[in-house]
Design a protein around this motif. Structure first.
Motif, PDB file in Angstrom:
ATOM      1  N   LEU A  46       0.829  -1.200   0.000  1.00  0.00           N
ATOM      2  CA  LEU A  46       0.000   0.000   0.000  1.00  0.00           C
ATOM      3  C   LEU A  46       0.870   1.260   0.000  1.00  0.00           C
ATOM      4  CD1 LEU A  46      -2.855   1.161   0.104  1.00  0.00           C
ATOM      5  CD2 LEU A  46      -2.731   1.038   2.588  1.00  0.00           C
ATOM      6  N   LYS A  47       1.972   1.228   0.742  1.00  0.00           N
ATOM      7  CA  LYS A  47       2.905   2.359   0.770  1.00  0.00           C
ATOM      8  C   LYS A  47       3.474   2.621  -0.620  1.00  0.00           C
ATOM      9  CE  LYS A  47       5.101   3.118   5.197  1.00  0.00           C
ATOM     10  NZ  LYS A  47       6.286   2.882   6.015  1.00  0.00           N
ATOM     11  N   ARG A  48       3.868   1.541  -1.311  1.00  0.00           N
ATOM     12  CA  ARG A  48       4.426   1.671  -2.654  1.00  0.00           C
ATOM     13  C   ARG A  48       3.398   2.242  -3.625  1.00  0.00           C
ATOM     14  NH1 ARG A  48       6.083  -3.881  -3.122  1.00  0.00           N
ATOM     15  NH2 ARG A  48       7.285  -4.071  -1.247  1.00  0.00           N
ATOM     16  N   LYS A  49       2.159   1.774  -3.511  1.00  0.00           N
ATOM     17  CA  LYS A  49       1.102   2.267  -4.402  1.00  0.00           C
ATOM     18  C   LYS A  49       0.829   3.747  -4.158  1.00  0.00           C
ATOM     19  CE  LYS A  49      -1.283  -2.081  -5.173  1.00  0.00           C
ATOM     20  NZ  LYS A  49      -2.487  -2.864  -4.948  1.00  0.00           N
ATOM     21  N   LYS A  50       0.837   4.151  -2.888  1.00  0.00           N
ATOM     22  CA  LYS A  50       0.625   5.569  -2.563  1.00  0.00           C
ATOM     23  C   LYS A  50       1.758   6.428  -3.102  1.00  0.00           C
ATOM     24  CE  LYS A  50      -2.356   5.622   1.458  1.00  0.00           C
ATOM     25  NZ  LYS A  50      -2.509   6.076   2.834  1.00  0.00           N
ATOM     26  N   GLU A  51       2.993   5.941  -2.961  1.00  0.00           N
ATOM     27  CA  GLU A  51       4.151   6.674  -3.464  1.00  0.00           C
ATOM     28  C   GLU A  51       4.063   6.811  -4.982  1.00  0.00           C
ATOM     29  OE1 GLU A  51       9.024   6.396  -3.686  1.00  0.00           O
ATOM     30  OE2 GLU A  51       7.877   4.607  -3.182  1.00  0.00           O
ATOM     31  N   ALA A  52       3.719   5.727  -5.668  1.00  0.00           N
ATOM     32  CA  ALA A  52       3.607   5.747  -7.128  1.00  0.00           C
ATOM     33  C   ALA A  52       2.514   6.717  -7.567  1.00  0.00           C
ATOM     34  CB  ALA A  52       3.314   4.345  -7.660  1.00  0.00           C
ATOM     35  N   TYR A  53       1.376   6.688  -6.897  1.00  0.00           N
ATOM     36  CA  TYR A  53       0.281   7.588  -7.260  1.00  0.00           C
ATOM     37  C   TYR A  53       0.688   9.044  -7.042  1.00  0.00           C
ATOM     38  CZ  TYR A  53      -4.311   9.577  -7.889  1.00  0.00           C
ATOM     39  OH  TYR A  53      -5.355  10.327  -8.362  1.00  0.00           O
ATOM     40  N   SER A  86       0.891  11.762  -9.924  1.00  0.00           N
ATOM     41  CA  SER A  86       0.015  12.916  -9.756  1.00  0.00           C
ATOM     42  C   SER A  86       0.806  14.220  -9.879  1.00  0.00           C
ATOM     43  CB  SER A  86      -0.678  12.837  -8.405  1.00  0.00           C
ATOM     44  OG  SER A  86      -1.511  13.932  -8.213  1.00  0.00           O
ATOM     45  N   ASP A  87       1.994  14.266  -9.296  1.00  0.00           N
ATOM     46  CA  ASP A  87       2.848  15.450  -9.407  1.00  0.00           C
ATOM     47  C   ASP A  87       3.269  15.684 -10.862  1.00  0.00           C
ATOM     48  OD1 ASP A  87       2.666  15.876  -6.691  1.00  0.00           O
ATOM     49  OD2 ASP A  87       4.644  15.048  -6.239  1.00  0.00           O
ATOM     50  N   PHE A  88       3.601  14.613 -11.570  1.00  0.00           N
ATOM     51  CA  PHE A  88       3.964  14.711 -12.988  1.00  0.00           C
ATOM     52  C   PHE A  88       2.778  15.225 -13.800  1.00  0.00           C
ATOM     53  CE2 PHE A  88       4.660  12.197 -17.093  1.00  0.00           C
ATOM     54  CZ  PHE A  88       5.534  13.119 -17.630  1.00  0.00           C
ATOM     55  N   TYR A  89       1.600  14.707 -13.528  1.00  0.00           N
ATOM     56  CA  TYR A  89       0.363  15.116 -14.206  1.00  0.00           C
ATOM     57  C   TYR A  89       0.080  16.598 -13.956  1.00  0.00           C
ATOM     58  CZ  TYR A  89      -4.684  15.359 -15.084  1.00  0.00           C
ATOM     59  OH  TYR A  89      -5.932  15.710 -15.528  1.00  0.00           O
ATOM     60  N   ARG A 130       1.042  22.165 -21.339  1.00  0.00           N
ATOM     61  CA  ARG A 130       1.325  21.153 -22.357  1.00  0.00           C
ATOM     62  C   ARG A 130       0.191  20.131 -22.422  1.00  0.00           C
ATOM     63  NH1 ARG A 130       7.554  19.342 -21.428  1.00  0.00           N
ATOM     64  NH2 ARG A 130       8.440  21.393 -21.141  1.00  0.00           N
ATOM     65  N   THR A 131       0.236  19.331 -23.462  1.00  0.00           N
ATOM     66  CA  THR A 131      -0.674  18.189 -23.532  1.00  0.00           C
ATOM     67  C   THR A 131       0.104  16.884 -23.408  1.00  0.00           C
ATOM     68  OG1 THR A 131      -0.526  18.169 -25.944  1.00  0.00           O
ATOM     69  CG2 THR A 131      -2.370  19.375 -24.951  1.00  0.00           C
ATOM     70  N   SER A 132       1.438  16.979 -23.510  1.00  0.00           N
ATOM     71  CA  SER A 132       2.276  15.796 -23.356  1.00  0.00           C
ATOM     72  C   SER A 132       3.667  16.213 -22.881  1.00  0.00           C
ATOM     73  CB  SER A 132       2.376  15.030 -24.669  1.00  0.00           C
ATOM     74  OG  SER A 132       2.973  15.840 -25.647  1.00  0.00           O
ATOM     75  N   ALA A 133       4.405  15.229 -22.353  1.00  0.00           N
ATOM     76  CA  ALA A 133       5.759  15.499 -21.868  1.00  0.00           C
ATOM     77  C   ALA A 133       6.487  14.183 -21.644  1.00  0.00           C
ATOM     78  CB  ALA A 133       5.720  16.285 -20.555  1.00  0.00           C
ATOM     79  N   THR A 134       7.802  14.273 -21.475  1.00  0.00           N
ATOM     80  CA  THR A 134       8.593  13.095 -21.109  1.00  0.00           C
ATOM     81  C   THR A 134       8.957  13.195 -19.635  1.00  0.00           C
ATOM     82  OG1 THR A 134      10.708  14.147 -21.651  1.00  0.00           O
ATOM     83  CG2 THR A 134       9.608  12.947 -23.429  1.00  0.00           C
ATOM     84  N   VAL A 135       9.199  12.056 -19.029  1.00  0.00           N
ATOM     85  CA  VAL A 135       9.578  12.046 -17.615  1.00  0.00           C
ATOM     86  C   VAL A 135      10.942  12.705 -17.444  1.00  0.00           C
ATOM     87  CG1 VAL A 135      10.091  10.583 -15.620  1.00  0.00           C
ATOM     88  CG2 VAL A 135       8.165  10.029 -17.096  1.00  0.00           C
ATOM     89  N   SER A 136      11.827  12.551 -18.431  1.00  0.00           N
ATOM     90  CA  SER A 136      13.151  13.173 -18.310  1.00  0.00           C
ATOM     91  C   SER A 136      13.065  14.699 -18.322  1.00  0.00           C
ATOM     92  CB  SER A 136      14.097  12.671 -19.400  1.00  0.00           C
ATOM     93  OG  SER A 136      13.641  13.045 -20.662  1.00  0.00           O
ATOM     94  N   SER A 137      12.120  15.266 -19.086  1.00  0.00           N
ATOM     95  CA  SER A 137      11.968  16.730 -19.065  1.00  0.00           C
ATOM     96  C   SER A 137      11.472  17.192 -17.700  1.00  0.00           C
ATOM     97  CB  SER A 137      11.036  17.208 -20.177  1.00  0.00           C
ATOM     98  OG  SER A 137       9.737  16.704 -20.008  1.00  0.00           O
ATOM     99  N   TYR A 138      10.583  16.398 -17.100  1.00  0.00           N
ATOM    100  CA  TYR A 138      10.109  16.696 -15.746  1.00  0.00           C
ATOM    101  C   TYR A 138      11.253  16.569 -14.745  1.00  0.00           C
ATOM    102  CZ  TYR A 138       7.410  16.068 -11.407  1.00  0.00           C
ATOM    103  OH  TYR A 138       6.911  16.174 -10.139  1.00  0.00           O
TER     104      TYR A 138
END
Length: 93
Positions: A5-12, A16-19, A27-35
């Motif tokens: 559950l901790k891992r799922k919360k961290e992933a979400y 969510s921060d990336f979103y 933007r409408t799109s992006a890469t994780v590396s740009s973030y």
């Protein structure tokens, strides 16, 4: 608390921060590396307020979106960066 559950919360939270970052930048799109690069610049400006994004956290974002667990973003395709690396582009659903 359950480790899974901790891992799922961290992933979400990471996804969510990336979103939110994609929405804030207009933007409408992006890469994780740009973030990741943007977070590193913010971290250099104010280390206490903005933690940098680790490679592990970037991997968690990518794998969570690719698995379909975070349904606000989807894989849209690939781009080749100037350094020759191929990056996955994620877009809003």
């Amino acid at each position: 608390m359950n480790k899974d559950l901790k891992r799922k919360k961290e992933a979400y939270k990471l996804c969510s921060d990336f979103y939110k970052w994609i929405l804030e930048t207009g933007r409408t799109s992006a890469t994780v590396s740009s973030y990741q690069e943007k977070r590193e610049l913010l971290h250099q400006a104010d280390k206490d307020k903005y933690p940098s994004l680790t490679n592990r956290e970037a991997f968690i974002i990518r794998s969570t979106i690719n698995s379909g667990a975070f349904n606000k973003l989807k894989m849209n395709g690939y781009i080749r960066k100037s350094n020759g690396k191929i990056e996955t582009v994620y877009s809003l659903v």
